[in-house]
Design a protein around this motif. Structure first.
Motif, PDB file in Angstrom:
ATOM      1  N   GLN A  49       0.703  -1.102   0.155  1.00 39.01           N
ATOM      2  CA  GLN A  49      -0.233  -0.131  -0.276  1.00 39.01           C
ATOM      3  C   GLN A  49       0.929   1.140  -0.029  1.00 39.01           C
ATOM      4  O   GLN A  49       0.556   2.287  -1.024  1.00 39.01           O
ATOM      5  N   ASN A  50       2.327   2.106   0.784  1.00 37.54           N
ATOM      6  CA  ASN A  50       2.978   2.535   0.756  1.00 37.54           C
ATOM      7  C   ASN A  50       3.611   2.429  -0.405  1.00 37.54           C
ATOM      8  O   ASN A  50       3.077   4.412  -1.499  1.00 37.54           O
ATOM      9  N   ILE A  51       3.689   1.549  -1.710  1.00 37.82           N
ATOM     10  CA  ILE A  51       4.209   1.565  -2.632  1.00 37.82           C
ATOM     11  C   ILE A  51       3.111   2.396  -3.568  1.00 37.82           C
ATOM     12  O   ILE A  51       3.501   3.468  -4.420  1.00 37.82           O
ATOM     13  N   ILE A  52       1.879   1.803  -3.787  1.00 40.00           N
ATOM     14  CA  ILE A  52       0.874   2.660  -4.733  1.00 40.00           C
ATOM     15  C   ILE A  52       0.398   4.256  -4.442  1.00 40.00           C
ATOM     16  O   ILE A  52       0.252   4.973  -4.902  1.00 40.00           O
ATOM     17  N   PHE A  53       0.313   4.662  -2.569  1.00 37.01           N
ATOM     18  CA  PHE A  53       1.079   5.630  -2.692  1.00 37.01           C
ATOM     19  C   PHE A  53       1.775   6.915  -3.331  1.00 37.01           C
ATOM     20  O   PHE A  53       1.768   8.046  -3.506  1.00 37.01           O
ATOM     21  N   HIS A  54       3.241   5.811  -2.412  1.00 34.52           N
ATOM     22  CA  HIS A  54       4.432   6.611  -3.164  1.00 34.52           C
ATOM     23  C   HIS A  54       3.896   6.906  -5.311  1.00 34.52           C
ATOM     24  O   HIS A  54       4.911   8.485  -5.323  1.00 34.52           O
ATOM     25  N   ILE A  55       3.615   5.970  -5.438  1.00 35.54           N
ATOM     26  CA  ILE A  55       4.073   6.080  -6.969  1.00 35.54           C
ATOM     27  C   ILE A  55       2.710   7.716  -7.547  1.00 35.54           C
ATOM     28  O   ILE A  55       2.899   8.252  -8.084  1.00 35.54           O
ATOM     29  N   ALA A  56       1.341   7.784  -6.494  1.00 34.89           N
ATOM     30  CA  ALA A  56       0.270   8.277  -6.940  1.00 34.89           C
ATOM     31  C   ALA A  56       0.627   9.460  -6.061  1.00 34.89           C
ATOM     32  O   ALA A  56       0.622  10.161  -7.230  1.00 34.89           O
ATOM     33  N   THR A  57       1.899   9.294  -5.354  1.00 35.76           N
ATOM     34  CA  THR A  57       2.413  11.321  -5.070  1.00 35.76           C
ATOM     35  C   THR A  57       3.654  12.089  -5.977  1.00 35.76           C
ATOM     36  O   THR A  57       3.295  12.920  -6.199  1.00 35.76           O
ATOM     37  N   THR A  58       4.013  10.626  -6.746  1.00 36.95           N
ATOM     38  CA  THR A  58       4.996  10.728  -7.181  1.00 36.95           C
ATOM     39  C   THR A  58       4.810  11.407  -8.902  1.00 36.95           C
ATOM     40  O   THR A  58       4.928  12.670  -9.176  1.00 36.95           O
ATOM     41  N   PHE A  59       3.321  10.482  -9.329  1.00 33.57           N
ATOM     42  CA  PHE A  59       3.011  10.211 -10.431  1.00 33.57           C
ATOM     43  C   PHE A  59       2.005  12.057 -10.429  1.00 33.57           C
ATOM     44  O   PHE A  59       2.082  12.209 -11.805  1.00 33.57           O
ATOM     45  N   LYS A  60       1.246  12.053  -9.938  1.00 35.02           N
ATOM     46  CA  LYS A  60      -0.289  12.825  -9.841  1.00 35.02           C
ATOM     47  C   LYS A  60       0.289  14.168 -10.185  1.00 35.02           C
ATOM     48  O   LYS A  60      -0.486  15.295 -10.739  1.00 35.02           O
ATOM     49  N   GLY A  61       1.431  15.188  -9.384  1.00 33.77           N
ATOM     50  CA  GLY A  61       1.779  16.193 -10.111  1.00 33.77           C
ATOM     51  C   GLY A  61       3.197  16.247 -11.492  1.00 33.77           C
ATOM     52  O   GLY A  61       2.847  17.488 -11.738  1.00 33.77           O
ATOM     53  N   THR A  62       2.601  14.645 -12.221  1.00 33.83           N
ATOM     54  CA  THR A  62       3.105  15.024 -13.640  1.00 33.83           C
ATOM     55  C   THR A  62       2.110  15.786 -14.440  1.00 33.83           C
ATOM     56  O   THR A  62       0.938  15.529 -14.197  1.00 33.83           O
ATOM     57  N   MET A  63       2.515  15.369 -15.558  1.00 32.78           N
ATOM     58  CA  MET A  63       1.301  16.221 -16.620  1.00 32.78           C
ATOM     59  C   MET A  63       1.153  14.600 -17.239  1.00 32.78           C
ATOM     60  O   MET A  63       0.063  14.653 -18.513  1.00 32.78           O
TER      61      MET A  63
END
Length: 439
Positions: A342-356
């Protein structure tokens, strides 16, 4: 033992390998007497047997990599690599390698493993040299005492010794790896740790760092899903060094791209690594002043961009399926391995949500960025593609980890495991065709 035994037999045709003391089973039965050659006959006698101690302790190679030989390998790596050569010229003199390499002659078993690796798994050996150099340079940039920097270097040089004991049929597979294959490969960490723990006089900090080189500061690594407070400094430095080399060799080298392109990938993974190490790596690469190549240009830009736009929808759907699969079960289950996923999915969301990549209209966003920043569309598309490749990597990695979690039987709550398995049925197809939308 058998893969390493096979490597020894293969090596013995050019570098004779002999038994230095009677090889016996755990029950005390004699298998091979001292002075016997390690050849095809020895292979038949030893194959599949449980020995009283590791095979490496029973044999001697006629020729071993010496401290001087290792130094030459490192110098060749530096002189043939534009980035390392630039570092050596600017801040890390070649003379600083001599006292570090001198330690090798104290550890004959390490000499043996590196000699076998250089001969039988040369691609891995070349990567290992790079990991050792990166680890040493990061430690020196941190101004660690010379002895501590040397420990990081030797952790880098020995971290993948366990790969010598992994079935080469799995390592060389061209088809998709199964969950069992991935578990087998991940086992190299414990194999490396166990082997190094048996090397007389090898500092414990090296053994610990090797055991931690696939752990991550945010708890998303393996084998124990440790977090930053549980990790040694040497282990965290080694993790970054290994990651940098892995990113470059696995994703960029074959395309003729440069070490500098590792920076944005590392930036997208800061939560997983020691922050200070990431900063140092970025500074070191920028210091080299190597230019970034243009991966797409001219008439090829529209077609490249169109493929990227199509794949972007595919990746977003994949992410949503994974997110729903892992978060629908809640967070009060008390299952450490599931929390790590679950931490990994949050990491992916945090990392990529702000990208284009998550913009409502990526096509318009790309055009707007090129217009606003005054840079060519090819540069904007290339940067977006790099982010997209990194997202694909994370989704593939997490999907495999979920597969392994389901197959491991280690879930604390069978009901939750069953719910995740049911949800994962919608995701398995993405692993079959990771680079393109599903029909």
């Amino acid at each position: 033992m058998d893969p390493y035994l096979r490597y020894l037999v293969n090596l013995s045709t050019t570098n004779p390998v002999t038994v230095i003391e009677d090889i016996v089973t755990v029950d005390g039965n004699l298998l091979l007497a001292a002075a016997a050659p390690v050849d095809e006959q020895a292979y038949r006698l030893l194959q599949g047997k449980q020995l009283a101690k590791p095979l490496a302790h029973y044999v001697r190679l006629s020729s071993l990599i010496s401290a001087a030989g290792l130094l030459q390998y490192l110098l060749d790596t530096i002189r043939s690599t534009e980035y390392f050569q630039s570092l050596a010229e600017r801040k890390h003199p070649l003379s600083s390698l001599e006292p570090v390499c001198a330690e090798l002659d104290k550890f004959p078993l390490v000499q043996q493993f590196l000699t076998v690796m250089s001969s039988q798994m040369n691609d891995l050996f070349q990567r290992t040299l790079c990991v050792g150099l990166w680890g040493l340079y990061i430690a020196q940039e941190m101004r660690l005492p010379p002895s501590d920097a040397a420990d990081v270097f030797w952790a880098g040089m020995t971290h993948d010794i366990g790969m010598l004991f992994v079935d080469p049929k799995i390592l060389h597979k061209t088809e998709k790896l199964s969950t069992e294959d991935w578990q087998h490969i991940q086992g190299h960490v414990e194999i490396s740790r166990s082997i190094l723990a048996s090397v007389p006089g090898l500092p414990a900090v090296i053994v610990a760092a090797v055991a931690e080189h696939h752990e991550r500061c945010d708890g998303t690594g393996y084998p124990l899903a440790k977090v930053e407070s549980e990790l040694s400094l040497a282990g965290q430095i080694l993790a970054v060094a290994d990651a940098v080399v892995g990113i470059y060799f696995n994703r960029f080298k074959a395309q003729g791209r440069r070490w500098r392109e590792v920076i944005p990938v590392l930036e997208m993974n800061r939560a997983a690594y020691l922050y200070r190490s990431c900063e140092i790596v970025s500074t070191m690469i920028h210091r080299s002043e190597l230019p970034l190549p243009n991966v797409v240009h001219g008439s090829g830009v529209p077609e490249f961009a169109e493929r990227m736009l199509q794949q972007n929808l595919h990746l977003q759907n994949w992410f949503i399926q994974l997110r729903d699969c892992l978060t629908a079960v809640g967070y009060t289950h008390g299952d450490r391995k599931l929390h790590a996923l679950q931490n990994i999915i949050f990491h992916i969301a945090t990392t990529f949500k702000g990208t284009m990549l998550f913009k409502a209209d990526l096509r318009e966003s790309l055009e707007s960025m090129a217009s606003d920043e005054g840079v060519g569309m090819s540069k904007v598309v290339a940067d977006a593609s790099l982010v997209q490749q990194e997202m694909l990597f994370h989704l593939q990695r997490l999907s495999r980890m979920v597969q392994m979690y389901i197959a491991s039987g280690e879930a604390k709550d069978p009901t939750i495991r069953a719910r995740i398995e049911e949800g994962f049925m919608n995701i398995s197809g993405y692993l079959e065709r990771p680079d393109q939308p599903l029909n």
